[in-house]
Scaffold this motif. Structure first.
Motif, PDB file in Angstrom:
ATOM      1  N   THR A  38       0.842  -1.197   0.000  1.00 39.24           N
ATOM      2  CA  THR A  38       0.000   0.000   0.000  1.00 39.24           C
ATOM      3  C   THR A  38       0.872   1.241   0.000  1.00 39.24           C
ATOM      4  O   THR A  38       1.786   1.360   0.824  1.00 39.24           O
ATOM      5  CB  THR A  38      -0.927   0.022   1.229  1.00 39.24           C
ATOM      6  N   ILE A  39       0.597   2.134  -0.929  1.00 36.96           N
ATOM      7  CA  ILE A  39       1.326   3.395  -1.056  1.00 36.96           C
ATOM      8  C   ILE A  39       0.368   4.547  -0.787  1.00 36.96           C
ATOM      9  O   ILE A  39      -0.738   4.593  -1.345  1.00 36.96           O
ATOM     10  CB  ILE A  39       1.922   3.550  -2.477  1.00 36.96           C
ATOM     11  N   LYS A  40       0.769   5.463   0.060  1.00 33.42           N
ATOM     12  CA  LYS A  40      -0.058   6.641   0.328  1.00 33.42           C
ATOM     13  C   LYS A  40       0.342   7.782  -0.614  1.00 33.42           C
ATOM     14  O   LYS A  40       1.531   8.057  -0.791  1.00 33.42           O
ATOM     15  CB  LYS A  40       0.120   7.097   1.776  1.00 33.42           C
ATOM     16  N   LYS A  53      -6.765   5.161  -9.906  1.00 33.98           N
ATOM     17  CA  LYS A  53      -7.490   3.951 -10.303  1.00 33.98           C
ATOM     18  C   LYS A  53      -6.885   3.347 -11.565  1.00 33.98           C
ATOM     19  O   LYS A  53      -6.754   2.123 -11.684  1.00 33.98           O
ATOM     20  CB  LYS A  53      -8.967   4.276 -10.513  1.00 33.98           C
ATOM     21  N   ASP A  54      -6.516   4.218 -12.511  1.00 30.44           N
ATOM     22  CA  ASP A  54      -5.876   3.719 -13.732  1.00 30.44           C
ATOM     23  C   ASP A  54      -4.539   3.054 -13.415  1.00 30.44           C
ATOM     24  O   ASP A  54      -4.192   2.018 -13.989  1.00 30.44           O
ATOM     25  CB  ASP A  54      -5.654   4.877 -14.719  1.00 30.44           C
ATOM     26  N   PHE A  55      -3.801   3.659 -12.514  1.00 31.55           N
ATOM     27  CA  PHE A  55      -2.506   3.104 -12.119  1.00 31.55           C
ATOM     28  C   PHE A  55      -2.679   1.732 -11.471  1.00 31.55           C
ATOM     29  O   PHE A  55      -1.936   0.792 -11.768  1.00 31.55           O
ATOM     30  CB  PHE A  55      -1.806   4.063 -11.156  1.00 31.55           C
ATOM     31  N   GLU A  56      -3.658   1.618 -10.588  1.00 31.24           N
ATOM     32  CA  GLU A  56      -3.890   0.355  -9.877  1.00 31.24           C
ATOM     33  C   GLU A  56      -4.302  -0.766 -10.829  1.00 31.24           C
ATOM     34  O   GLU A  56      -3.937  -1.929 -10.624  1.00 31.24           O
ATOM     35  CB  GLU A  56      -4.957   0.549  -8.807  1.00 31.24           C
ATOM     36  N   LYS A  57      -5.048  -0.422 -11.882  1.00 30.29           N
ATOM     37  CA  LYS A  57      -5.465  -1.435 -12.857  1.00 30.29           C
ATOM     38  C   LYS A  57      -4.256  -2.081 -13.527  1.00 30.29           C
ATOM     39  O   LYS A  57      -4.258  -3.275 -13.810  1.00 30.29           O
ATOM     40  CB  LYS A  57      -6.364  -0.801 -13.915  1.00 30.29           C
ATOM     41  N   ASN A  58      -3.248  -1.256 -13.799  1.00 26.73           N
ATOM     42  CA  ASN A  58      -2.046  -1.751 -14.465  1.00 26.73           C
ATOM     43  C   ASN A  58      -0.985  -2.261 -13.490  1.00 26.73           C
ATOM     44  O   ASN A  58       0.048  -2.802 -13.917  1.00 26.73           O
ATOM     45  CB  ASN A  58      -1.447  -0.657 -15.349  1.00 26.73           C
ATOM     46  N   ASN A  59      -1.240  -2.036 -12.203  1.00 27.38           N
ATOM     47  CA  ASN A  59      -0.284  -2.466 -11.171  1.00 27.38           C
ATOM     48  C   ASN A  59      -1.065  -3.117 -10.028  1.00 27.38           C
ATOM     49  O   ASN A  59      -1.211  -2.533  -8.945  1.00 27.38           O
ATOM     50  CB  ASN A  59       0.516  -1.261 -10.646  1.00 27.38           C
ATOM     51  N   ILE A  62      -0.054  -3.071  -6.311  1.00 28.63           N
ATOM     52  CA  ILE A  62       0.138  -1.805  -5.595  1.00 28.63           C
ATOM     53  C   ILE A  62      -1.226  -1.180  -5.322  1.00 28.63           C
ATOM     54  O   ILE A  62      -1.990  -0.875  -6.249  1.00 28.63           O
ATOM     55  CB  ILE A  62       1.003  -0.817  -6.398  1.00 28.63           C
ATOM     56  N   ASN A  63      -1.532  -1.010  -4.068  1.00 29.42           N
ATOM     57  CA  ASN A  63      -2.760  -0.336  -3.651  1.00 29.42           C
ATOM     58  C   ASN A  63      -2.394   1.093  -3.259  1.00 29.42           C
ATOM     59  O   ASN A  63      -1.438   1.319  -2.520  1.00 29.42           O
ATOM     60  CB  ASN A  63      -3.383  -1.062  -2.451  1.00 29.42           C
ATOM     61  N   VAL A  64      -3.136   2.065  -3.782  1.00 29.90           N
ATOM     62  CA  VAL A  64      -2.827   3.470  -3.498  1.00 29.90           C
ATOM     63  C   VAL A  64      -3.930   4.088  -2.653  1.00 29.90           C
ATOM     64  O   VAL A  64      -5.111   4.052  -3.017  1.00 29.90           O
ATOM     65  CB  VAL A  64      -2.660   4.280  -4.802  1.00 29.90           C
ATOM     66  N   GLN A  65      -3.547   4.641  -1.531  1.00 30.96           N
ATOM     67  CA  GLN A  65      -4.480   5.384  -0.681  1.00 30.96           C
ATOM     68  C   GLN A  65      -4.318   6.869  -0.968  1.00 30.96           C
ATOM     69  O   GLN A  65      -3.255   7.444  -0.705  1.00 30.96           O
ATOM     70  CB  GLN A  65      -4.198   5.106   0.799  1.00 30.96           C
TER      71      GLN A  65
END
Length: 403
Positions: A38-40, A53-59, A62-65
């Motif tokens: 998880t990355i803040k 959300k686009d970044f998370e789809k391709n990664n 990696i979960n982004v908060q």
């Protein structure tokens, strides 16, 4: 070896193998790639939620908060307790020197650094760099521009200060707090530098010379210019009423100026001015919008991957179209959507000659004495024979060490 050095070494050695870091691709080890982390992210606009959300789809690992936090507030939080802020944080480039000096930010990878130098405008590169090394991920540029009423002034009228002030009235602030940010670039216009050419030399300011004196003489002369109106807080109201026809401000004033002028809204780069016997392009400070990777992150590779994605051409274009942040990418600045936007076009042009705000910590010594110089010159408290000595005192004041 301290903790920060170990993290930086890990980041640089791994990222050096990357050939496309700028696109958000950093090679991870097999174990790191298989583990979800998880990355803040701290940024100042909710538009970045869709980017995340686009970044998370391709990664998927990696979960982004996302957390909305003002970019100018980042430094006070990270200085107080770096472990509580984002792994990736939006901030302004003038804070970079302090962050680096205090060991609060990680360097960018060699691959990303090379890519930025190829793809971003010169000022953005300078803004992301401190003492010859890149520490930040630039995604936008910002300068002041000239807003004007096109029913009173033509595009040709506003190209030169003399013509502008003969045919219309411009609101300025020479006599109150805040004159420093708008008018200090007069010295750059006339060939002087602040903290050296790169803005990092403590004793590199050379305002105390004939060029600097000519700047103050130019300011003094505006007191007798009928087209110049000392007008600070009331500028927008006076633009609405027609008391003034133009004023200098940044992209943050766009919506208010459009509301004030409606169909007569127009924007252009700064005019040229006549100074020291020559016609010169009036300059402005350049602000560079950046992301940094927090030195306290437990996941430097993934955080850097996110930061590089946030500054990619794809994201810069999307953010410009959604909320108007002017891109730092040379390629995106040339796109039709940027070129057809008068404000973006003006900022893009201004950014080519604007001087990046110095990142050196001594910039904190600059604001109050710079205001005093302009305010006292405008009010007649500084005579022409005193100008050089006042500028010498000013240079001494700003070169003092800071806490």
């Amino acid at each position: 070896m301290n903790k920060m050095f170990l993290k930086t070494t890990m980041l640089l050695s791994a990222a050096t193998m990357a050939s496309s870091v700028f696109a958000g691709i950093i090679p991870l080890s097999a174990s790191a790639a298989s583990k979800k982390v998880t990355i803040k992210l701290w940024a100042d606009n909710s538009a970045y939620r869709s980017v995340v959300k686009d970044f998370e789809k391709n990664n998927p690992n990696i979960n982004v908060q996302f957390q909305k936090v003002g970019s100018t507030d980042t430094i006070k939080y990270i200085q107080k307790d770096a472990s509580t802020v984002g792994d990736v944080d939006m901030t302004t480039h003038d804070q970079l020197g302090t962050l680096v000096s205090q060991g609060l930010v990680l360097r960018t990878s060699p691959a990303y650094t090379r890519q930025v130098k190829k793809t971003q405008v010169k000022g953005a590169i300078a803004g992301a760099t401190y003492k010859g090394k890149m520490y930040a991920y630039p995604y936008g540029v910002e300068t002041q521009v000239l807003y004007y009423n096109k029913s009173k002034l033509s595009a040709n009228d506003v190209k030169n200060w003399s013509t502008l002030t003969k045919k219309g009235k411009i609101a300025v602030n020479f006599g109150e707090t805040g004159a420093n940010y708008v008018w200090a670039p007069l010295f750059f216009t006339n060939g002087d530098v602040l903290f050296g050419k790169n803005g990092e030399q403590v004793k590199g300011t050379n305002f105390a010379n004939q060029k600097g004196v000519d700047v103050l003489k130019w300011v003094q002369a505006q007191k007798n210019n009928a087209g110049v109106v000392q007008d600070n807080a009331g500028a927008l109201q006076d633009l609405t009423s027609g008391k003034v026809d133009a004023f200098l401000s940044g992209p943050w004033s766009k919506a208010d100026v459009q509301k004030a002028l409606k169909n007569n809204y127009a924007v252009a780069k700064y005019p040229t001015i006549d100074i020291s016997g020559k016609t010169k392009q009036l300059q402005a400070f350049l602000g560079v919008k950046i992301f940094i990777v927090n030195h306290s992150t437990k996941h430097p590779l993934q955080a850097s991957k996110l930061a590089s994605y946030l500054t990619s051409d794809k994201v810069q274009k999307k953010i410009f179209n959604q909320i108007g942040y002017i891109p730092s990418s040379k390629k995106i600045q040339k796109t039709a959507s940027v070129k057809k936007d008068p404000l973006a076009k003006a900022v893009s042009v201004m950014s080519k000659t604007a001087t990046p705000m110095p990142k050196i910590t001594q910039i904190n010594n600059f604001w109050t004495p710079m205001d005093a110089i302009f305010n006292d010159t405008w009010k007649g408290k500084i005579t022409q024979t005193q100008m050089l000595s006042k500028l010498k005192t000013f240079q001494s004041q700003i070169s003092k060490s800071t806490k």
